[in-house]
Design an enzyme around this catalytic site. Structure first.
Site, mmCIF file in Angstrom:
data_model
loop_
_atom_site.group_PDB
_atom_site.id
_atom_site.type_symbol
_atom_site.label_atom_id
_atom_site.label_comp_id
_atom_site.label_asym_id
_atom_site.label_seq_id
_atom_site.Cartn_x
_atom_site.Cartn_y
_atom_site.Cartn_z
ATOM 1 N N MET A 171 0.788 -1.114 -0.297
ATOM 2 C CA MET A 171 -0.063 0.131 -0.202
ATOM 3 C C MET A 171 0.740 1.034 -0.086
ATOM 4 S SD MET A 171 -2.995 -0.965 2.721
ATOM 5 C CE MET A 171 -1.987 -2.383 3.499
ATOM 6 N N GLN A 229 7.939 -5.322 -4.728
ATOM 7 C CA GLN A 229 6.264 -4.818 -6.042
ATOM 8 C C GLN A 229 7.190 -3.299 -6.837
ATOM 9 O OE1 GLN A 229 2.543 -2.881 -5.850
ATOM 10 N NE2 GLN A 229 1.860 -4.963 -5.618
ATOM 11 N N CYS A 246 -2.934 -1.359 -9.633
ATOM 12 C CA CYS A 246 -3.656 0.009 -8.998
ATOM 13 C C CYS A 246 -4.239 0.666 -9.792
ATOM 14 C CB CYS A 246 -1.665 0.704 -8.832
ATOM 15 S SG CYS A 246 -2.156 2.097 -8.138
ATOM 16 N N LYS A 288 0.157 -8.919 -8.629
ATOM 17 C CA LYS A 288 -1.117 -8.596 -8.281
ATOM 18 C C LYS A 288 -2.046 -8.210 -8.867
ATOM 19 C CE LYS A 288 -3.108 -6.371 -4.543
ATOM 20 N NZ LYS A 288 -3.793 -5.352 -4.370
ATOM 21 N N HIS A 315 -7.302 -9.527 -6.501
ATOM 22 C CA HIS A 315 -8.152 -7.922 -5.845
ATOM 23 C C HIS A 315 -9.861 -8.326 -6.762
ATOM 24 C CE1 HIS A 315 -8.754 -4.058 -3.459
ATOM 25 N NE2 HIS A 315 -10.055 -4.610 -4.003
ATOM 26 N N GLY A 323 -9.032 -8.070 -0.719
ATOM 27 C CA GLY A 323 -11.076 -7.257 -1.156
ATOM 28 C C GLY A 323 -11.432 -7.747 0.443
ATOM 29 N N ASP A 324 -11.856 -6.475 0.818
ATOM 30 C CA ASP A 324 -13.386 -6.420 1.640
ATOM 31 C C ASP A 324 -13.080 -7.873 3.370
ATOM 32 O OD1 ASP A 324 -14.075 -5.075 0.161
ATOM 33 O OD2 ASP A 324 -15.835 -6.080 -0.479
ATOM 34 N N GLY A 376 -4.994 -5.964 3.249
ATOM 35 C CA GLY A 376 -4.492 -4.688 3.242
ATOM 36 C C GLY A 376 -5.652 -3.158 3.479
ATOM 37 N N ARG A 377 -6.608 -2.543 3.343
ATOM 38 C CA ARG A 377 -6.612 -1.487 4.333
ATOM 39 C C ARG A 377 -7.110 -1.938 5.779
ATOM 40 N NH1 ARG A 377 -11.225 0.364 0.625
ATOM 41 N NH2 ARG A 377 -11.630 -1.722 0.361
#
Length: 327
Positions: A19, A72, A102, A141, A171, A205-206, A228-229
């Site tokens: 990230m 990356q 991205c 990715k 993702h 994702g999620d 990630g987030r």
């Protein structure tokens, strides 16, 4: 057991996503302590590496305690990607990852990151150029496609495997979704169930809770999960998920004292790596996430945002613990 190159992973690994402005060595160190099995650098511009740009070169710094660690890169030019792969190889990461996911405009609209999803032939050429330029294991990715009308992940997975990648992280959104709406892991399951696919497939994702991690593992059959987030301000998520997988029990959320101790470490390592002023300025983006959900914390956040030295930061934290009578 999952294997990429010479790296042997646990039966079901958890990966920290690359990230921008987040996945630097201080943050990675915290996530490693809390159970991340594989981590990646922030994404690095291939053009920047070739130009010897200071910011790009700084992102190449990795440390032995982080291993296994991947670097990356992103870009849209075969020669630049090939040359940057050779540069990456000199710092001896455990693998090299290519970013074809991205979605931000400054990357995607320049024909890199998710922008390459519009041209699978180019994606294959770029990947092949990297694979042929390095002895490192190469992984990718990416996203499902540019938009819902051009989802091409099935073809992408087969063709990238054919040119030599050793793992694929998907993702489960399109570029047009950015980070909005719901991810659709059915596409990831379809790739994983494709009899032609022999490489590990990781889902992204999620995933923001142990319960969801277990549900998605069982439902979609992936080889591992990238987070990630949900890890921003919450490096404990890796430990929490692993504990839930092992015992079926949820760990209690980190206490205020545990959050403070994590931020103190993060800030100290950040200042050691970037210098005190820059390190603390860049820490400001993290405070809200670390202390989300803590009652009556707003006045303290204002104090944290004004600190420009580790001593000032520690004084604020001492005051918080004292006023909240936490020992």
């Amino acid at each position: 057991m999952i294997k990429i190159g010479k790296i042997n992973f646990p039966e079901f690994p958890f990966l920290l996503a690359p990230m921008e402005d987040v996945s630097d060595p201080p943050f990675r160190r915290l996530c490693k302590m809390e159970g991340a099995d594989l981590m990646y650098s922030e994404f690095i511009s291939s053009e920047g590496l070739i130009r010897d740009a200071i910011k790009s070169k700084k992102k190449l710094e990795i440390f032995d305690y982080e291993r296994p660690i991947g670097i990356q890169i992103f870009g849209g030019d075969e020669e630049a990607m090939s040359l940057s792969a050779k540069i990456v190889e000199t710092v001896q990461p455990d693998l090299l990852d290519i970013n074809f996911g991205c979605p931000v405009k400054k990357v995607a609209c320049k024909g890199a990151g998710a922008g390459v999803l519009k041209d699978i032939d180019l994606m294959v050429k770029l990947t092949k150029a990297v694979v042929n330029s390095t002895k490192l294991p190469v992984t990718v990715k990416t996203r499902l496609g540019w938009d819902e009308k051009s989802i091409n992940i099935d073809e992408v997975a087969e063709r990238l495997q054919d040119v030599g990648i050793q793992a694929l992280t998907i993702h489960a959104r399109t570029r047009s979704q950015m980070y909005k709406g719901h991810s659709d892991w059915n596409y990831i399951a379809r790739v994983k169930n494709n009899p032609r696919i022999q490489i590990p497939i990781f889902g992204n994702g999620d995933i923001d809770s142990p319960e969801k991690a277990l549900e998605f593992k069982n439902k979609y059959g992936v080889d591992g999960i990238m987070i990630g987030r949900a890890a921003i301000g919450n490096p404990w998520i890796f430990k929490q998920i692993k504990h839930f997988f092992k015992t079926g029990e949820l760990l209690p959320p980190p206490t205020l004292k545990e959050r403070i101790e994590a931020v103190k470490k993060h800030a100290l390592w950040s200042t050691e790596w970037k210098g005190e002023r820059t390190g603390l300025l860049e820490m400001r983006q993290h405070y809200s996430n670390y202390f989300r959900g803590i009652a009556d914390f707003k006045p303290y956040k204002s104090q944290l945002l004004s600190t420009l030295s580790i001593d000032e930061l520690n004084t604020v934290f001492h005051t918080i613990l004292k006023e909240k009578d936490i020992h």
